[in-house]
Scaffold this motif. Structure first.
Motif, mmCIF file in Angstrom:
data_model
loop_
_atom_site.group_PDB
_atom_site.id
_atom_site.type_symbol
_atom_site.label_atom_id
_atom_site.label_comp_id
_atom_site.label_asym_id
_atom_site.label_seq_id
_atom_site.Cartn_x
_atom_site.Cartn_y
_atom_site.Cartn_z
ATOM 1 N N VAL A 1 0.843 -1.202 0.000
ATOM 2 C CA VAL A 1 0.000 0.000 0.000
ATOM 3 C C VAL A 1 0.875 1.248 0.000
ATOM 4 N N ARG A 2 0.420 2.266 -0.676
ATOM 5 C CA ARG A 2 1.120 3.555 -0.709
ATOM 6 C C ARG A 2 0.168 4.634 -0.189
ATOM 7 N N GLY B 1 -6.548 -2.582 1.149
ATOM 8 C CA GLY B 1 -6.054 -3.749 0.438
ATOM 9 C C GLY B 1 -4.727 -3.530 -0.256
ATOM 10 N N ALA B 2 -4.117 -4.630 -0.654
ATOM 11 C CA ALA B 2 -2.771 -4.624 -1.231
ATOM 12 C C ALA B 2 -2.681 -3.734 -2.464
ATOM 13 N N ASN B 3 -1.583 -2.980 -2.533
ATOM 14 C CA ASN B 3 -1.235 -2.134 -3.679
ATOM 15 C C ASN B 3 -2.260 -1.033 -3.975
ATOM 16 N N THR B 4 -3.032 -0.680 -2.987
ATOM 17 C CA THR B 4 -3.897 0.496 -3.103
ATOM 18 C C THR B 4 -3.080 1.752 -2.830
ATOM 19 N N THR B 5 -3.467 2.855 -3.482
ATOM 20 C CA THR B 5 -2.777 4.130 -3.271
ATOM 21 C C THR B 5 -3.761 5.182 -2.785
ATOM 22 N N ILE B 6 -3.337 5.946 -1.797
ATOM 23 C CA ILE B 6 -4.146 7.045 -1.261
ATOM 24 C C ILE B 6 -3.264 8.291 -1.235
ATOM 25 N N ASP B 7 -3.538 9.242 -2.135
ATOM 26 C CA ASP B 7 -2.707 10.437 -2.254
ATOM 27 C C ASP B 7 -3.024 11.439 -1.152
ATOM 28 N N ARG B 8 -2.017 12.176 -0.738
ATOM 29 C CA ARG B 8 -2.255 13.234 0.240
ATOM 30 C C ARG B 8 -2.954 14.414 -0.438
ATOM 31 N N GLY B 9 -3.553 15.274 0.381
ATOM 32 C CA GLY B 9 -4.278 16.415 -0.148
ATOM 33 C C GLY B 9 -3.357 17.468 -0.742
ATOM 34 N N THR B 10 -3.947 18.313 -1.575
ATOM 35 C CA THR B 10 -3.185 19.418 -2.143
ATOM 36 C C THR B 10 -2.938 20.477 -1.068
ATOM 37 N N MET B 11 -4.018 21.030 -0.524
ATOM 38 C CA MET B 11 -3.926 21.941 0.613
ATOM 39 C C MET B 11 -4.832 21.485 1.748
ATOM 40 N N GLN C 1 -7.393 3.342 -6.419
ATOM 41 C CA GLN C 1 -6.718 4.634 -6.466
ATOM 42 C C GLN C 1 -7.626 5.698 -5.874
ATOM 43 N N ILE C 2 -7.159 6.367 -4.811
ATOM 44 C CA ILE C 2 -7.899 7.448 -4.173
ATOM 45 C C ILE C 2 -7.060 8.710 -4.279
ATOM 46 N N ALA C 3 -7.557 9.687 -4.968
ATOM 47 C CA ALA C 3 -6.768 10.872 -5.303
ATOM 48 C C ALA C 3 -6.817 11.922 -4.198
ATOM 49 N N HIS C 4 -6.100 13.021 -4.433
ATOM 50 C CA HIS C 4 -5.968 14.065 -3.411
ATOM 51 C C HIS C 4 -7.305 14.713 -3.070
ATOM 52 N N ASN C 5 -7.436 15.036 -1.781
ATOM 53 C CA ASN C 5 -8.591 15.767 -1.234
ATOM 54 C C ASN C 5 -9.893 14.970 -1.238
#
Length: 354
Positions: free
Chosen positions: A195-196, A229-239, A255-259
């Motif tokens: 996971v990232r 779950g394995a190899n899922t990515t959750i990006d940090r927010g922009t602001m 894939q879960i994007a920023h904000n």
């Protein structure tokens, strides 16, 4: 199936005791001392196994079933063979899940790389400024960054990376090869292999010489009892922050994007992509391989069918499907009409070729 060395059978729980724990009714009390050691599917369940049935479609599997107990509801009780003790419950699937956790507790979380792991392994690196409560386990080659804080009962798997200033609560599991940066993690969170969490969101502005990177200075906040779950990515927010609500379960390869803000007790299945700044309510279920547009709102209790494309806001309680996603009854009607037209065209082609 041959003996499973990865998840060996339990020493045994008496059927009467198990029924009490599950809140189920044991119909034949004379079977109360039978020992239940493992779970199995109906078709190959044998002595010491417990299984469950949800539909009459599985009736054929009962012919080969020799389970020591079966979970079912009142409607299916008449089809269960007399030699199989019945645990009667209105929710056999949920009861089976609880039974599985009792019989195979080590399977509820990613397994340890070292069976005798305890404390901090000498091959791990922990920055001197990190703060670890008693009872934290750090496996080989894991890296714990400066000023990170990790609560009691948490295990960090082999090769995992916990970045500077990250805070992780108690009784969490971070599996092998995961990385967590710019994040605050609650209690009892499970992070599977690879996971990232907390890397850059995808943000650029057009400039005279191409795309200019927009800094991403937000965080990821993951509340209690979340599983990722394995190899899922959750990006940090922009602001602002990217937030995953309490009790939400996220499958592999999401894939879960920023904000993005996801509410409590949602279920998000493998292959889903959620674009930036989308808000998802509580109790939302999103089927596999669906795409969710950015800057939209999905209301509480929404259900999205698999392989849908959600382009606009979805009202609370709605069931949507298709591309673009629309009310499920409309989508199913469109599919039926399309199939009818296709059959008619095929028939006309056949008539012309005769």
């Amino acid at each position: 199936m041959e003996s499973n060395d990865f998840f060996p059978p339990h020493d045994g729980i008496g059927l009467r005791e198990l029924a009490s724990h599950l809140g189920a009714e044991l119909l034949d009390d004379t079977a109360g001392n039978r020992r239940i050691r493992s779970v199995a599917p109906v078709a190959r369940a044998g002595e010491g196994d417990i299984c469950y049935i949800l539909s009459r479609k599985a009736r054929g599997d009962l012919e080969s079933c020799s389970a020591s107990a079966i979970l079912c509801d009142e409607a299916l009780r008449p089809i269960i063979p007399d030699h199989i003790p019945v645990l009667l419950t209105p929710k056999p699937h949920a009861a089976f899940a609880v039974a599985g956790g009792l019989l195979h507790p080590i399977a509820l979380r990613p397994p340890r790389i070292l069976s005798d792991a305890a404390g901090i392994h000498p091959a791990a690196f922990v920055d001197p400024t990190a703060r670890l409560e008693d009872g934290v386990e750090i496996e080989p080659m894991a890296v714990i960054g400066a000023r990170a804080e990790i609560g009691a009962g948490t295990r960090v798997g082999a090769g995992a990376v916990i970045g500077a200033d990250v805070k992780i609560g108690r009784n969490c599991t971070v599996a092998a090869g995961a990385s967590i940066i710019a994040a605050l993690i609650g209690n009892n969170v499970i992070v599977h292999n690879g996971v990232r969490i907390g890397q850059d969101g995808f943000g650029y502005a057009p400039g005279p010489r191409g795309m200019i990177k927009i800094v991403q200075v937000g965080r990821v906040i993951i509340q209690d009892d979340v599983e990722i779950g394995a190899n899922t990515t959750i990006d940090r927010g922009t602001m602002d922050d990217t937030v995953i609500g309490e009790g939400t379960k996220i499958d592999n390869l999401v894939q879960i994007a920023h904000n993005v803000r996801i509410g409590r007790h949602c279920g998000i299945v493998s292959g889903v992509g959620i674009a930036g700044s989308t808000t998802i309510g509580n109790g939302v279920m999103i089927g596999g391989a669906s795409g969710v547009n950015g800057h939209i709102t999905i209301g509480d209790g929404v259900q999205i069918a698999a392989m849908s494309g959600v382009m606009a806001d979805v009202p609370a309680g709605a069931r949507y499907g298709g591309v673009p996603a629309r009310p499920l009854k409309d989508f199913l009607r469109d599919v039926a009409e399309s199939m009818t037209r296709s059959d008619e065209r095929a028939k006309r082609r056949g008539d012309r070729n005769e």
